[in-house]
Design an enzyme around this catalytic site. Sequence first.
Site, PDB file in Angstrom:
ATOM      1  N   MET A  86       0.830  -1.198   0.000  1.00 13.45           N
ATOM      2  CA  MET A  86       0.000   0.000   0.000  1.00 13.45           C
ATOM      3  C   MET A  86       0.872   1.258   0.000  1.00 13.45           C
ATOM      4  O   MET A  86       2.045   1.213   0.346  1.00 13.45           O
ATOM      5  CB  MET A  86      -0.920   0.006   1.224  1.00 13.45           C
ATOM      6  CG  MET A  86      -1.955  -1.103   1.221  1.00 13.45           C
ATOM      7  SD  MET A  86      -3.160  -0.896  -0.111  1.00 13.45           S
ATOM      8  CE  MET A  86      -4.197  -2.322   0.198  1.00 13.45           C
ATOM      9  N   CYS A  87       0.260   2.370  -0.335  1.00 14.14           N
ATOM     10  CA  CYS A  87       0.944   3.647  -0.392  1.00 14.14           C
ATOM     11  C   CYS A  87       0.650   4.437   0.886  1.00 14.14           C
ATOM     12  O   CYS A  87      -0.067   3.979   1.763  1.00 14.14           O
ATOM     13  CB  CYS A  87       0.485   4.430  -1.615  1.00 14.14           C
ATOM     14  SG  CYS A  87       0.612   3.481  -3.159  1.00 14.14           S
TER      15      CYS A  87
END
Length: 267
Positions: free
Chosen positions: A1-2
Site C-alpha cells: 500500500m501507499c
Amino acid sequence: MCELLAMSANTPTDLCFSFTGLTRRGGDTGPHKDGWGVAFYEGKGVRAFHDVDASSNSRLAEVVQTHPIKSEVAICHIRQANVGDICLANTHPFKRELWGRYWVFAHNGQLSDFRPSPGFYEPVGDTDSEALFCDILNHLRKQCDRNDPAEVIARHLVELSQAYAGQGVFNLLLSNGDWLFTYCSTKMASITRRAPFGPARLKDADVIVDFESETTPNDIVSVIVTEPLTSDEEWDIYQPGEWRLWRKGIVEARGMAVSGQNAAAGH
C-alpha cells in the site's frame, strides 16, 4: 500500500516538516519506494513535483524539503506499486481540469478489477487509482454543476467513495484548491494545530520544530495522513467509512458512510 499526506490551512503554509517525515518512509523507514509526488495549490494554479525514485534518496525530494513552498492546500503521495509500472504516468497525485479549476487526487488502496465508466476523462497511465480519479470526475461532470456548493459535491463524493470501498481498499484525498475532501476506507489520521503552538518531533527523522516560532496566533493548519508523523502529539484517528470536508484548516462537514447509509453532520 501507499501513504498519503495532505494539508489544509487558513494561511499559506509550507509543508517542509511533514513532508520530511513522510519522505523517510519512502524506502528508508518504510517500503514505499516506487516513486512520490506532491502538489501545492497557489491560487488557481498548481505547483507539482513527481519522481519515480524513492523519496528517501530523491534529490528532487530534498529540494522540496528545503524550499518552503507556501500553500493553503497540498496533497502528497509515496507509492508502493501494486497495479501499474513504476513510471511518471503512474505517479500520484494526478491532476485534471474541471469547471475552470485544477482538481488533484491521490489514492491509497487497491481495486484490482476496477473498470471505469466511459466518459470525457481518460487515464494516461495504467493504475486503478488514475482510473478511479477519471471515473469520479466523469460522474461529477454529469451529475453536478460548477455552481454547486461544496456540500453538494461532497454528497456525491461520499456515494462514489462508498461504492469504490465496497470493491476494495479506497483511502482518498481530493481537492479543487478551495476545499479538501478526505475519505477513509481503512486507515487515516489528522491533526489540527492552532494557538497556543508548541514543539513537535517526527517519528521517522531526528527533526523537531517549534511551531510557535513559525506561525502567528491566528494560524490554523491541519495535516491529514495515513499514519501519524509525530511521536509527541495526539492525532485524531478516522474510523473506516468516515469522510471529512476541509476548508482553511477546519472540518466544514463530516460523516460516516456505512451499510448504504450516509450520515452527514456540519462542523
